[in-house]
Design a protein around this motif. Sequence first.
Motif, PDB file in Angstrom:
ATOM      1  N   VAL A   2       0.847  -1.237   0.138  1.00  0.00           N
ATOM      2  CA  VAL A   2       0.024   0.151   0.060  1.00  0.00           C
ATOM      3  C   VAL A   2       1.031   1.266  -0.024  1.00  0.00           C
ATOM      4  CG1 VAL A   2      -2.052  -1.168   0.981  1.00  0.00           C
ATOM      5  CG2 VAL A   2      -0.267   0.089   2.480  1.00  0.00           C
ATOM      6  N   PRO A  42       1.244   4.974   1.424  1.00  0.00           N
ATOM      7  CA  PRO A  42       1.018   5.631   2.612  1.00  0.00           C
ATOM      8  C   PRO A  42       0.272   6.902   2.501  1.00  0.00           C
ATOM      9  CG  PRO A  42       3.408   4.609   2.983  1.00  0.00           C
ATOM     10  CD  PRO A  42       2.788   4.418   1.720  1.00  0.00           C
ATOM     11  N   VAL A  71      -7.642   5.473   0.930  1.00  0.00           N
ATOM     12  CA  VAL A  71      -7.899   3.993   0.746  1.00  0.00           C
ATOM     13  C   VAL A  71      -8.728   3.990  -0.561  1.00  0.00           C
ATOM     14  CG1 VAL A  71      -9.425   2.366   1.707  1.00  0.00           C
ATOM     15  CG2 VAL A  71      -8.015   3.706   3.153  1.00  0.00           C
ATOM     16  N   ILE A  85      -3.564   6.133   3.884  1.00  0.00           N
ATOM     17  CA  ILE A  85      -3.302   4.730   4.253  1.00  0.00           C
ATOM     18  C   ILE A  85      -2.363   4.952   5.573  1.00  0.00           C
ATOM     19  CG2 ILE A  85      -2.472   2.687   3.626  1.00  0.00           C
ATOM     20  CD1 ILE A  85      -3.733   3.060   0.931  1.00  0.00           C
ATOM     21  N   GLY A  86      -1.437   5.792   5.338  1.00  0.00           N
ATOM     22  CA  GLY A  86      -0.142   6.033   6.260  1.00  0.00           C
ATOM     23  C   GLY A  86      -0.826   6.380   7.798  1.00  0.00           C
ATOM     24  N   LEU A 144      -3.401   5.107   8.951  1.00  0.00           N
ATOM     25  CA  LEU A 144      -4.242   4.054   9.404  1.00  0.00           C
ATOM     26  C   LEU A 144      -3.450   2.889  10.447  1.00  0.00           C
ATOM     27  CD1 LEU A 144      -6.201   2.939   6.205  1.00  0.00           C
ATOM     28  CD2 LEU A 144      -6.949   4.427   7.962  1.00  0.00           C
ATOM     29  N   LYS A 195      -2.037  -0.739  11.569  1.00  0.00           N
ATOM     30  CA  LYS A 195      -1.616  -1.802  10.887  1.00  0.00           C
ATOM     31  C   LYS A 195      -2.846  -2.812  10.506  1.00  0.00           C
ATOM     32  CE  LYS A 195       2.088  -5.099  10.643  1.00  0.00           C
ATOM     33  NZ  LYS A 195       2.847  -6.253  11.431  1.00  0.00           N
ATOM     34  N   TYR A 255      -6.033  -1.965  10.100  1.00  0.00           N
ATOM     35  CA  TYR A 255      -6.621  -1.578   8.639  1.00  0.00           C
ATOM     36  C   TYR A 255      -5.902  -1.527   7.480  1.00  0.00           C
ATOM     37  CZ  TYR A 255     -11.059   0.357  10.674  1.00  0.00           C
ATOM     38  OH  TYR A 255     -12.087   0.253  11.428  1.00  0.00           O
ATOM     39  N   GLN A 256      -4.690  -1.325   7.432  1.00  0.00           N
ATOM     40  CA  GLN A 256      -3.581  -1.526   6.364  1.00  0.00           C
ATOM     41  C   GLN A 256      -3.748  -2.673   5.833  1.00  0.00           C
ATOM     42  OE1 GLN A 256       0.460   0.263   6.705  1.00  0.00           O
ATOM     43  NE2 GLN A 256      -0.490   2.348   7.806  1.00  0.00           N
ATOM     44  N   GLN A 257      -3.801  -3.712   6.510  1.00  0.00           N
ATOM     45  CA  GLN A 257      -3.839  -5.054   6.195  1.00  0.00           C
ATOM     46  C   GLN A 257      -5.252  -5.198   5.587  1.00  0.00           C
ATOM     47  OE1 GLN A 257      -1.322  -7.202   6.500  1.00  0.00           O
ATOM     48  NE2 GLN A 257      -2.029  -9.222   6.223  1.00  0.00           N
ATOM     49  N   VAL A 282      -6.861  -3.211   3.944  1.00  0.00           N
ATOM     50  CA  VAL A 282      -6.531  -2.396   2.545  1.00  0.00           C
ATOM     51  C   VAL A 282      -5.920  -3.301   1.467  1.00  0.00           C
ATOM     52  CG1 VAL A 282      -5.782  -0.458   1.489  1.00  0.00           C
ATOM     53  CG2 VAL A 282      -6.672  -0.109   3.855  1.00  0.00           C
ATOM     54  N   THR A 335       6.259  -2.199  -2.364  1.00  0.00           N
ATOM     55  CA  THR A 335       5.004  -2.352  -3.249  1.00  0.00           C
ATOM     56  C   THR A 335       5.061  -2.960  -4.528  1.00  0.00           C
ATOM     57  OG1 THR A 335       5.480   0.164  -3.649  1.00  0.00           O
ATOM     58  CG2 THR A 335       3.829  -0.432  -1.999  1.00  0.00           C
TER      59      THR A 335
END
Lengths: 246, 253
Positions: free
Chosen positions: A92, A94, A98, A137-138, A140, A142, A144-146, A148, B93
């Motif tokens: 993702v 950062p 989203v 995203i940065g 959020l 960990k 939530y990032q997962q 996403v 990424t």
Amino acid sequence: MSSDPTPLLQASALTRMVDTTAVVDNVSLSLQRGDILGLLGLNGAGKSTTLKMLAGVLTPDAGQISIAGHSLLDDPMAAKQQIGFLPDQPPVYPDMSVAGFLKLSAQLRRVPSNNIEKQLHTIVERCELGSVTKKRIGNLSKGYQQRVGLAQALIHKPAVALLDEPSNGLDPQQMQSMRTLITEVAENSCVIFSTHLLSEVTAICNRIAVMHEGKLVHNQRSDENPEQLQSLFNQLVQKDSGNTVT
Amino acid sequence: MIGTIAKFESGTLLRSPQTWAICAVIAAIFGYLFLQSLEDFLKVQPSLALQDHPPGLTGYLSARFLATLAPLFSVLGPLFAMRSFSDEFRHQTMALWQSSPVSNTSLVLGKFFGVLIPLTLLAFLAALMPAAMGLIVNIDLATLLLAALGLLLVAASCAAIGVYFSSLTKQAMIAIVASLGVVTLLWLLGGASFTNPAMLALQQFSITSHLSGFFQGYLQSKDLLYFVLLTVLFLALTVIRLGSLRNSGNHNA
């Protein structure tokens, strides 16, 4: 399970060398629609490398991969359109929102432009991201990032979902939601997810494969010989007592 | 697909405060150099009038103002390109692109065009200053456009060098230093006075020997070809590099 005999994922004799060592050694897998394969193994067993080869991120030194009838090596564009991949570290950005990131993911997976908003809405709902779609995203957590990362892998409704330790960073409630999501996804596709937790695979998988030192040492339906699986896994854990396994 | 990637890449650049800081400084430099060139022109105008074929305002500004910006654009190219792949490696990424139905060629071209968007805007801004003189005097638009094309080609070829070096390392700083090393070498080749035939041949690869025509109002196909080939060469090397990454799996250089 579908009556269609063509496997959605067919990997035969996959081998990947690092110098003279085979980190993945002659691994073969075949998955049909509805299959959820738990790829179990200790750290360094070759799970991530296998998933990266199946996702087209790494080229195998030997072996063939077919995704929904398309050879990943000969027709990678058609095959990759059917793949959803979540690596161990969610890929993702950062500085993106989203929604912006998921839209990009849909475009990259060639979702028709008139369908993007609909699929974006669906995946946001399924991954429970509704409250954070406009956030960077940065910013959020960990977990939530997962989620996403999981959403980008599933936004195009892939035939094959490859998830590398998808429960990383999730709390117990989120893990339960993730399991439900994987079960739903597998209704129309097949899923492989790697983990080093035996309890996780037994909870949702209908097939279990165990990797050790690059080799597939167990590959059966989850209801076949559960005692044998438990015993095999205990042996592996004892061999590698440095790793913490539940 | 190339358009989607270019949009993403330019969006990444334009979201970065560093890009805007660089653009602000560059715009200030443009303004200063432009006013200085204009003042110089007003000073030398009487003596220019005595020449058989004196350069007009556009010709003078192309040779004195826009030509001065070429080295600046050769730095800006790598500067905007240095993160194009380095950051993908650093943030892990690359798997997103590698597992998507995107060819390495599309990825490299998309990233390259994405970097080119802000560079094109800056070249446009540079050309706009002399063009604004058209409100009060007659200007030679063709000469001006040719000079802007020269700037854009320098920026594009140097950006391609930057894209290549960023595909070699996850450290953007290493990528920019290596890119600027190659760019400096390409400039220096033109400045040296060689007598050795081999070195004279090497001099043909210098940026300087292919750039002057753009700012003097004439376009030679060999000059155009030089910049196109330089750009294609480094983009092709980047495509090869990405292909080798799938084999080696080593993103951690």
